[in-house]
Write an enzyme that holds these catalytic residues in place. Structure first.
Site, short mmCIF file in Angstrom:
data_model
loop_
_atom_site.label_atom_id
_atom_site.label_comp_id
_atom_site.label_asym_id
_atom_site.label_seq_id
_atom_site.Cartn_x
_atom_site.Cartn_y
_atom_site.Cartn_z
N HIS A 1 28.41 1.58 -0.09
CA HIS A 1 26.17 1.92 -0.92
C HIS A 1 25.55 0.65 0.00
O HIS A 1 24.73 1.62 0.96
CB HIS A 1 26.89 2.55 -2.18
CG HIS A 1 25.00 2.39 -3.14
ND1 HIS A 1 24.26 1.19 -2.47
CD2 HIS A 1 24.01 2.78 -2.74
CE1 HIS A 1 23.17 1.69 -3.72
NE2 HIS A 1 23.54 2.70 -3.09
N GLU B 1 25.73 2.66 4.05
CA GLU B 1 24.75 3.39 3.38
C GLU B 1 23.25 3.29 4.10
O GLU B 1 22.35 3.76 4.31
CB GLU B 1 25.06 4.41 2.59
CG GLU B 1 24.08 5.63 1.99
CD GLU B 1 23.82 6.24 0.99
OE1 GLU B 1 24.69 5.85 0.29
OE2 GLU B 1 22.32 6.61 1.32
N HIS B 2 22.50 2.70 2.96
CA HIS B 2 21.25 2.03 3.18
C HIS B 2 20.63 1.61 4.15
O HIS B 2 19.86 1.75 4.95
CB HIS B 2 21.04 0.78 1.91
CG HIS B 2 20.89 1.35 0.51
ND1 HIS B 2 19.70 1.54 -0.47
CD2 HIS B 2 21.24 2.45 0.22
CE1 HIS B 2 18.97 1.90 -1.01
NE2 HIS B 2 20.76 2.58 -1.56
N GLU C 1 17.94 -1.29 -7.24
CA GLU C 1 18.68 -0.44 -7.59
C GLU C 1 19.63 -0.43 -8.91
O GLU C 1 19.83 0.41 -9.63
CB GLU C 1 19.03 0.44 -6.61
CG GLU C 1 19.80 1.76 -6.64
CD GLU C 1 20.41 2.76 -5.27
OE1 GLU C 1 21.09 3.08 -5.18
OE2 GLU C 1 19.59 1.87 -4.01
#
Length: 427
Positions: A69, A72-73, A145
């Protein structure tokens, strides 16, 4: 690059396939009658891929949780500092990305400037740029997040359930990781994961909409780079059929309880054809057992135990599988009890052929209706590719299933493989 056509007259669908010189597999589902075009560029790399071994490694290495993840960012940043979302916006396209347990996907949709938008997509996903400073900055952003997810009742009830079901498998770990795990991520680890999993052999490009193979070929030739595809092995802990605990509860600031009921399935070591069939069987079974026209749904709804948030889903991957029922309820334990009673009733009486045929037609009809949406098609394309099949073959799996396939699955739904997760209101 020469495309080959797979044409299915029964579905009235065409699928174009080509392997680019870089080794990337490309699929196109032409839909000239639709205005919106979707493209997904995905890698078979998700949050559960935390332990792996490349040809350069003496042994398996385990990377920090949440790194897929995090990667991905980071892919949306580049050396020049250009804003990738702004580039898509200038072209009238809308971009997004997501990381799941077993894949990471970058996507855009547009009604114009498809070719230039595809060039942007292919270029930025192949242009990693990680420094100590940018990684540190991202740790703060993703940390926020993670805290946001911790405050989400739907997110917590889901991962609490997975934690109750799985002892060792990393599916029980939040996709974004934890504040502590992402603090251990650095540029070197990101490059190692990128160079292992973001290679043509492990990726696929799927497109659906008003697009031609010539447009795709030009963009691919212009933007795809030769990238080595090292061999690697993934490793997942072995997991037996039993669950860790049968009930888990947490309190949060909500007005009505949330619940997830999970049924663990260790029968996931299937061939591509068997996977397609299993997906079809489970779709029909869940419609027959808990769909809006089922006896269970009617019973729960009439007793005021569920609302329209109630639903069910089946998840199948290379290393785990489970079924989940979930929603809001004033009495989740009563819902769990009634679902267990209904499972026993189905087992004793077996799924009748009439219910089976009705549900099979209903599910098949919904899937046919989804062929009118480019986003649905392109998601089916990329998901089926990572299951070593294609989305057209997935439709034919319904021809192969029988009512006894549903009864065989039901026989494995026992209290020993079930867990209940509840989020209660604080007061």
């Amino acid at each position: 690059m020469e495309f080959k056509m797979i044409e299915d007259k029964r579905l009235s669908e065409k699928l174009l396939y080509a392997k680019h010189e870089t080794g990337l597999n490309i699929f196109i589902c032409p839909k000239p009658e639709l205005s919106k075009t979707y493209a997904m560029f995905g890698t078979k790399y998700g949050s559960i891929d935390r332990t792996f071994k490349t040809e350069e490694d003496a042994d398996f290495v385990t990377v920090p949780d949440g790194i897929a993840h995090f990667l991905e960012h980071k892919m949306f940043e580049n050396e020049t500092g250009e804003d990738v979302f702004a580039q898509f916006g200038d072209l009238g396209a809308s971009a997004n990305a997501f990381t799941s347990f077993d894949k990471t996907v970058y996507e855009f949709s547009c009604t114009e400037n498809f070719e230039k938008s595809l060039e942007v997509l292919l270029f930025f996903v192949q242009s990693p740029y990680f420094t100590a400073e940018t990684v540190q900055k991202e740790q703060g952003i993703i940390g926020q997040e993670i805290r946001m997810y911790e405050d989400s009742a739907t997110w917590r009830v889901f991962f609490n359930l997975l934690g109750a079901m799985y002892k060792e498998h990393p599916v029980n770990i939040d996709i974004a990781g934890t504040i502590d795990s992402i603090s251990k991520i650095n540029a070197d680890i990101l490059y190692k994961c990128y160079n292992t999993f973001y290679t043509p052999a492990n990726m696929v490009l799927c497109i659906c909409g008003n697009v031609t193979e010539e447009e795709v070929s030009r963009a691919a030739d212009k933007s795809l780079r030769e990238i080595p595809s090292p061999k690697f092995e993934r490793s997942y802990p072995s997991e037996d059929n039993s669950v860790v605990q049968h009930e888990i509860r947490q309190k949060m600031s909500i007005s009505i309880p949330y619940f997830n009921i999970g049924i663990k399935d260790t029968d996931f070591n299937l061939s591509p054809g068997e996977r397609a069939k299993r997906e079809a069987v489970m779709s029909v079974l869940l419609d027959a057992f808990a769909g809006n026209n089922s006896k269970l749904y009617k019973k729960l709804y009439e007793q005021g135990l569920i609302n329209d948030s109630f639903g069910s889903e089946y998840t199948l991957s290379d290393s785990f599988a489970h079924t989940i029922f979930g929603g809001e309820s004033k009495d989740p334990e009563k819902v769990f009890s009634i679902i267990c009673e209904e499972i026993e009733s189905f087992k004793n009486n077996k799924v009748d052929v009439r219910t089976f045929e009705r549900s099979k037609k209903a599910v098949y009809g919904r899937n046919i209706a989804s062929l009118d949406r480019t986003d649905s098609i392109v998601y089916m394309m990329i998901s089926s590719y990572f299951m070593d099949t294609n989305f057209i073959e997935m439709f034919y799996a319904y021809d192969k299933i029988m009512v006894d396939d549903l009864n065989e699955i039901l026989d494995k739904w026992t209290p020993e493989v079930m867990s209940l997760s509840i989020i209660d209101p604080l007061h």
